[in-house]
Write a protein that holds these residues in place. Structure first.
Motif: not given
Length: 139
Positions: A104-119, A121-130
């Motif tokens: 229904t549109g929710g996004e599943l996330k685990h663990g503590t949130p990243p401390k900054s916008a750059q972190e 963005a980096l995690i999203k990039l790494l996830v997208d790259m596999g």
């Protein structure tokens, strides 16, 4: 869930009585009932949620099984952070609930949130790259 929590605390303030049940049990029950009433979920998922709701005749039955059920506003306005922790006997119900939230549109996330916008963005990039596999995939 948010409404169930607010209702719990308003009733507590109004009556000045100490409730026997902790508020997270009310939030868990509200989440299960709300998820089971959605139209977008599969019949199989609805069956699991309804079965859990009917098996739980009293909220006291969940005291030793539901540890955390919270709803808090997220940083992005209009979004909410839901946190759950249950024992092994309710893992199947929690998996269905998470699947329904994702459907229904929710996004599943685990663990503590990243401390900054750059972190983030980096995690999203790494996830997208596999290359990032620390987050478990729930299916």
């Amino acid at each position: 869930m948010d409404a169930a929590g607010k209702e719990y605390f308003l009733e507590k303030q109004r009556t000045k009585v100490q409730f026997a049940l902790p508020p997270h049990l009310h939030a868990w029950c509200a989440a299960i009932l709300a998820a089971s009433s959605l139209n977008e979920i599969s019949d199989e998922d609805r069956c699991v949620l309804v079965q859990h709701a009917t098996d739980t005749t009293k909220p006291e039955m969940l005291l030793d099984h539901v540890f955390v059920a919270r709803c808090a506003p997220a940083y992005v306005q209009g979004n909410f952070k839901l946190s759950f922790s249950v024992d092994q006997s309710l893992q199947a119900v929690l998996s269905v609930l998470l699947r329904v939230l994702q459907a229904t549109g929710g996004e599943l996330k685990h663990g503590t949130p990243p401390k900054s916008a750059q972190e983030r963005a980096l995690i999203k990039l790494l996830v997208d790259m596999g290359e990032w596999t620390a987050m478990p995939i729930v299916s």
